[in-house]
Scaffold this motif. Structure first.
Motif, short mmCIF file in Angstrom:
data_model
loop_
_atom_site.label_atom_id
_atom_site.label_comp_id
_atom_site.label_asym_id
_atom_site.label_seq_id
_atom_site.Cartn_x
_atom_site.Cartn_y
_atom_site.Cartn_z
N UNK A 1 52.79 45.91 43.43
CA UNK A 1 51.72 45.03 43.90
C UNK A 1 51.05 44.26 42.79
N UNK A 2 51.80 43.96 41.73
CA UNK A 2 51.21 43.29 40.56
C UNK A 2 51.23 41.77 40.69
N UNK A 3 52.04 41.23 41.60
CA UNK A 3 52.16 39.79 41.75
C UNK A 3 51.73 39.37 43.14
N UNK A 4 51.33 38.12 43.24
CA UNK A 4 50.95 37.52 44.50
C UNK A 4 51.76 36.24 44.67
N UNK A 5 51.57 35.53 45.76
CA UNK A 5 52.21 34.23 45.90
C UNK A 5 53.56 34.32 46.58
N UNK A 6 54.27 33.19 46.55
CA UNK A 6 55.56 33.09 47.21
C UNK A 6 56.62 33.87 46.44
N UNK A 7 57.26 34.80 47.12
CA UNK A 7 58.24 35.67 46.45
C UNK A 7 59.42 34.87 45.91
N UNK B 1 31.74 35.68 39.77
CA UNK B 1 32.68 35.36 40.85
C UNK B 1 34.07 35.25 40.24
N UNK B 2 34.94 36.19 40.57
CA UNK B 2 36.33 36.14 40.08
C UNK B 2 37.12 35.28 41.05
N UNK B 3 37.33 34.03 40.68
CA UNK B 3 37.94 33.05 41.58
C UNK B 3 39.42 33.36 41.81
N UNK B 4 40.13 33.71 40.75
CA UNK B 4 41.56 34.03 40.86
C UNK B 4 41.77 35.39 40.20
N UNK B 5 41.57 36.47 40.95
CA UNK B 5 41.74 37.80 40.36
C UNK B 5 43.19 38.27 40.44
N UNK C 1 45.89 41.06 41.87
CA UNK C 1 45.93 41.72 43.18
C UNK C 1 45.17 43.05 43.18
N UNK C 2 44.73 43.47 44.35
CA UNK C 2 43.94 44.71 44.47
C UNK C 2 44.74 45.93 44.04
N UNK C 3 46.05 45.92 44.25
CA UNK C 3 46.86 47.08 43.87
C UNK C 3 47.01 47.21 42.36
N UNK C 4 46.78 46.13 41.62
CA UNK C 4 46.88 46.16 40.16
C UNK C 4 45.77 45.28 39.58
N UNK C 5 44.51 45.70 39.68
CA UNK C 5 43.39 44.83 39.31
C UNK C 5 43.33 44.50 37.83
N UNK D 1 50.09 33.37 40.90
CA UNK D 1 48.65 33.39 41.16
C UNK D 1 48.04 32.03 41.48
N UNK D 2 48.72 30.93 41.15
CA UNK D 2 48.13 29.60 41.33
C UNK D 2 48.98 28.70 42.22
N UNK D 3 49.86 29.29 43.03
CA UNK D 3 50.67 28.54 44.00
C UNK D 3 51.47 27.43 43.33
N UNK D 4 51.94 27.67 42.13
CA UNK D 4 52.78 26.72 41.43
C UNK D 4 52.04 25.69 40.60
#
Length: 343
Positions: free
Chosen positions: A210-216, A140-144, A146-150, A295-298
């Protein structure tokens, strides 16, 4: 009779002086290449889990066996009551991953975005434990990523742009606004550049690849803080010590900060002393802040943010010392002399 300056020039251009200068240059360049090789090769050669925090859960007997198997310098094991508690600890950045042992099989919980190397090592370990129990391992990958840059290629490639984002504006503004009179202009320039460049890099990595997630905006401000930590330090070193200080600071950030940043593997994949040094330097702190925001919301962003703020303060302090020294050395206008009237 020749002047002392002419005799000095003749000595410098003499065959003996030229040979000595050539030897010094060759030895210095060889030492620099060797240092670069050590800085980039040694972390890779000695890479591996070093007190990497992981968790286990399950029946007491099986968790005790797993804890004994993981005991050593490589892992720091914490036992959790349930797989849910283990998963929550991963989100809270308390552990890098974990293994839940049960009667039906083995569940491996990873966080690839926290450290791909740790995730791979835990997956291999879970498969080994599952084979011993003749069971199946489920990952189970809990914090992977993003899909665009796995694979996280964009994220791991951000180290050098951040370093050059602090180095290049410092060099350019020093050329354009040299001397004591241009010091404040250089400081304002690098701070403004950091804000613009941080927003541009965040835009490219989050919306372009698409390499990053979270709040821009949070990610953008974190990147700007990392670049400001580097650029203000470079400006302060140059103002106080000249281009030699700027060169020394750039060498430290490139030869130590980049390979010890742990951006590609996570800091726990480096030996303890090297990992600590890497996280103190701006490239490592910038990478950790970027990882936490993206990736971890701060979660886990406080320490690297304070580290980078301290570097900004250091750069401003060096610039302030140089500014005061420049003012004390600047010539004062001569006092007006009273006119003497003729008798």
């Amino acid at each position: 009779m020749s002047s002392p300056r002419a005799s000095g020039a003749e000595a410098a251009t003499a065959p003996g002086g030229t040979a000595r200068k050539l030897i010094v240059v060759i030895l210095g360049l060889a030492a620099l290449v060797t240092l670069m090789l050590c800085a980039f090769a040694l972390p890779s050669v000695n890479g591996g889990p070093h007190q990497d925090p992981v968790g286990v859960s399950g029946p007491a007997q099986t968790t005790a066996a797993a804890e004994k198997k993981l005991d050593g310098d490589a892992w720091t094991v914490t036992v959790y009551d349930s797989p849910g508690a283990l998963e929550k600890a991963i989100h809270d950045r308390d552990i890098m991953g974990g293994i839940a042992l049960g009667a039906e099989g083995v569940d491996v919980y990873t966080a690839t975005a926290a450290g791909p190397s740790t995730a791979g090592a835990l997956t291999a370990l879970g498969n080994t434990l599952a084979e011993q129990q003749q069971a199946q391992a489920t990952v189970h990958d809990v914090v992977p990523f993003p899909e665009d840059d796995p694979r996280g290629a964009g994220f791991t490639s951000a180290a050098l742009p951040m370093i050059f984002g602090g180095m290049i504006p410092a060099i350019a503004l020093t050329r354009l606004f040299p001397g004591h009179s241009g010091l404040r202009t250089r400081l304002v320039g690098v701070l403004a550049f950091s804000l613009v460049a941080g927003a541009a890099v965040a835009t490219f990595l989050q919306f372009g690849t698409g390499s990053l997630d979270g709040n821009y905006w949070l990610t953008s401000l974190g990147l700007s803080l990392g670049m400001a930590a580097l650029s203000t330090t470079f400006i302060g070193l140059e103002a106080l010590l000249g281009f030699g200080g700027l060169g020394a600071g750039s060498a430290v950030m490139m030869l130590l900060g980049n390979p010890l940043s742990g951006l590609a593997t996570g800091p726990h994949w480096l030996p303890a002393g090297w990992a600590a040094l890497g996280q103190i330097l701006p490239p490592g702190a910038s990478g950790s802040l970027l990882r936490a925001n993206a990736f971890f919301e701060g979660t886990g962003a406080l320490v690297p943010a304070l580290t980078l703020t301290a570097w900004v303060a250091l750069g401003l302090a060096l610039a302030l010392i140089a500014d005061r020294r420049g003012r004390s050395r600047s010539p004062r206008p001569a006092a007006a002399q009273p006119e003497m009237s003729a008798a």
